[in-house]
Design a protein around this motif. Structure first.
Motif, short mmCIF file in Angstrom:
data_model
loop_
_atom_site.label_atom_id
_atom_site.label_comp_id
_atom_site.label_asym_id
_atom_site.label_seq_id
_atom_site.Cartn_x
_atom_site.Cartn_y
_atom_site.Cartn_z
N LEU A 342 0.86 -1.18 0.00
CA LEU A 342 0.00 0.00 0.00
C LEU A 342 0.89 1.22 0.00
O LEU A 342 1.91 1.27 0.70
N MET A 343 0.53 2.22 -0.81
CA MET A 343 1.24 3.49 -0.82
C MET A 343 0.25 4.60 -0.45
O MET A 343 -0.80 4.72 -1.07
N VAL A 344 0.61 5.37 0.56
CA VAL A 344 -0.18 6.55 0.93
C VAL A 344 0.71 7.77 0.69
O VAL A 344 1.80 7.87 1.25
N GLU A 345 0.24 8.65 -0.15
CA GLU A 345 1.01 9.84 -0.55
C GLU A 345 0.27 11.08 -0.05
O GLU A 345 -0.95 11.19 -0.22
N LEU A 346 1.01 11.96 0.60
CA LEU A 346 0.41 13.15 1.22
C LEU A 346 1.06 14.41 0.69
O LEU A 346 2.28 14.48 0.53
N ALA A 347 0.22 15.43 0.47
CA ALA A 347 0.75 16.67 -0.08
C ALA A 347 -0.16 17.85 0.23
O ALA A 347 -1.38 17.73 0.20
N THR A 348 0.47 18.98 0.51
CA THR A 348 -0.24 20.25 0.50
C THR A 348 -0.35 20.64 -0.97
O THR A 348 0.38 21.51 -1.45
N THR A 430 0.56 -0.63 -7.89
CA THR A 430 0.44 -0.55 -6.43
C THR A 430 -0.88 0.08 -6.03
O THR A 430 -1.36 1.03 -6.66
N LYS A 431 -1.47 -0.44 -4.94
CA LYS A 431 -2.64 0.22 -4.35
C LYS A 431 -2.16 1.53 -3.75
O LYS A 431 -1.25 1.57 -2.92
N TRP A 432 -2.80 2.62 -4.19
CA TRP A 432 -2.30 3.97 -3.88
C TRP A 432 -3.43 4.86 -3.41
O TRP A 432 -4.53 4.83 -3.96
N VAL A 433 -3.15 5.63 -2.36
CA VAL A 433 -4.12 6.60 -1.85
C VAL A 433 -3.44 7.95 -1.75
O VAL A 433 -2.33 8.07 -1.19
#
Length: 470
Positions: A342-348, A430-433
């Motif tokens: 699982l990939m969790v990507e965070l950004a302003t 990849t499962k990505w959020v």
């Protein structure tokens, strides 16, 4: 800060809800005569008891939430500090909608927030007197030391993230952000930092294009915490330590808070710190492509066509849509090197998300509905506001280019979704959020228990995602 579970140790802070039975004549007198109305966050120092008691209101039982409990704890902590109390004992009531453990943890978190001040650049520092909190063992239910240790690990990550976001860009730039991440080595995290030449060898052309206009060298920061089994979870955070907009220059007011444009990386670094301090038996990788978006004669320009690690060509429609370019290479790097489950990507990432969600809620989308729901569930359990954004082919189509494989701006309408889908175009399997934290990463004013400035938003959610994906 020291937190215990036990008998009274220091002054008592007693939390009282409205409409609850009053068994103490002295409290009844105070309520009947409007000295203490039990409103949420209201405090009153009762000197009529054998020992002084700081009464703190919780409001009406039906109106009490985790947020209001934290606010009550915050206000109690502020008053305790004003009274120069060093040790306090917390006594919580039985509430119909929450267990005593839930109530105690929320109130203690509020108390912890009362001790946070970012005064690193002030000559006169804020005096913090509160040094020790004891949760009264007779009224905190099944609260145990493991719960306290976990709370303190998460709090440590939040404070670390807040301090990173609050540090001005003249002191926090790619190299110094990397130095801060290196501190996680003390907790058993393997931290690797790659400079410009190494990034060039890797082939992260989109990332390097954004970094070209700055005299600060970009730093690719990779953090590995491998204490579990199987494929890791990957957390990818946007690491723009300052964003001028480049040639698509921001107005002056739009630049003032751009030190916070690395809020995604702060959340990732803070979460990995919390995970390591809690000694979770998990595999987690954090990736941050840190750089500045500035402008000079060598900076990238609107109309340029640039490359990427994935091999897709990108038409630069707007140099102020830079974060998604760095993220495109960062998520590619993570997928190619770690094959995460699982990939969790965070950004302003976008002002459009703030327009849609308001200042205090993240927008969430991805390529797998179950994974999106899992992230939203974890956010809800940690009381961090998040909501699903629309996503899919119609938003992907907004990023089509006539002269390249993709362009970096889908236009004004649906901007939060098209920006997220741009990053998603660089994920293969990849499962990505994607979590757009443009609003809640940095408060323009205090909100609930949180201070003005950096919030540490999503540190707790990432922690829970890791904990539940062993």
């Amino acid at each position: 800060m020291k937190i215990n579970i036990g008998k009274q140790n220091g002054e008592i802070i007693k939390f009282v809800a409205k409409e609850s039975e009053i068994k103490c004549d002295n409290l009844k007198y105070l309520v009947d005569n409007n000295f203490f109305n039990r409103e949420n966050g209201e405090t009153f120092l009762n000197l009529k008891c054998e020992n002084p008691v700081l009464l703190t209101g919780l409001g009406k039982p039906d109106d009490i939430t985790i947020d209001t409990l934290k606010v009550a704890g915050l206000n109690a902590g502020k008053e305790a500090n004003r009274l120069k109390l060093e040790k306090v004992t917390v006594c919580v009531p039985e509430l119909k909608n929450f267990t005593r453990k839930e109530t105690a943890l929320a109130i203690i978190e509020g108390l912890l927030n009362s001790t946070y001040n970012y005064d690193n650049y002030k000559k006169t520092k804020c005096e913090i007197n509160l040094k020790e909190i004891t949760a009264c063992e007779d009224c905190t239910g099944d609260l145990n030391n493991d719960d306290i240790e976990e709370l303190m690990a998460k709090w440590s990550g939040i404070v670390f993230a807040r301090n990173l976001v609050n540090t001005p860009a003249n002191d926090l730039y790619p190299e110094t952000l990397a130095n801060e991440a290196m501190k996680l080595k003390e907790l058993g995290v393997d931290v690797k930092v790659f400079g410009k030449e190494e990034i060039e060898k890797i082939g992260m052309k989109a990332y390097l294009s954004v970094a070209r206009g700055s005299n600060r060298e970009p730093k690719l920061i990779v953090m590995e915490y491998m204490k579990g089994e199987g494929a890791p979870i990957s957390f990818v955070g946007k690491g723009l330590t300052y964003d001028s907009g480049g040639y698509s220059l921001k107005p002056n007011d739009g630049m003032k808070t751009m030190k916070s444009d690395m809020g995604g990386s702060a959340a990732v670094i803070g979460a990995i710190k919390a995970i390591a301090e809690a000694k979770l038996k998990v595999n987690v990788v954090g990736v941050v492509a840190a750089c500045e978006n500035m402008l000079d004669g060598g900076a990238y320009k609107p109309g340029d066509i640039i490359g990427s690690l994935r091999g897709l060509s990108i038409e630069v429609d707007n140099t102020d849509a830079e974060g998604r370019l760095t993220l495109a290479d960062a998520v590619t790097y993570s997928e190619m090197n770690y094959s995460p489950k699982l990939m969790v990507e965070l950004a302003t990432l976008t002002g459009a998300c703030v327009v849609a969600m308001g200042e205090h809620r993240s927008g969430v989308l991805g390529n797998d509905a179950e994974s999106i729901e899992h992230v939203l569930k974890c956010a809800k359990l940690e009381n961090e506001r998040a909501w699903s954004l629309p996503y899919g082919k119609d938003y992907q189509d907004l990023n089509k280019s006539d002269i390249a494989d993709i362009k970096n701006s889908g236009g004004r309408w649906g901007g939060a979704s098209s920006a997220g889908e741009f990053v998603g175009a660089f994920i293969e399997k990849t499962k990505w959020v994607h979590v757009d934290i443009a609003g809640p990463a940095f408060n323009s004013a205090p909100f609930m228990e949180q201070p003005k400035g950096g919030t540490g938003h999503m540190v707790k959610t990432l922690y829970r995602i890791a904990k539940e994906n062993k």
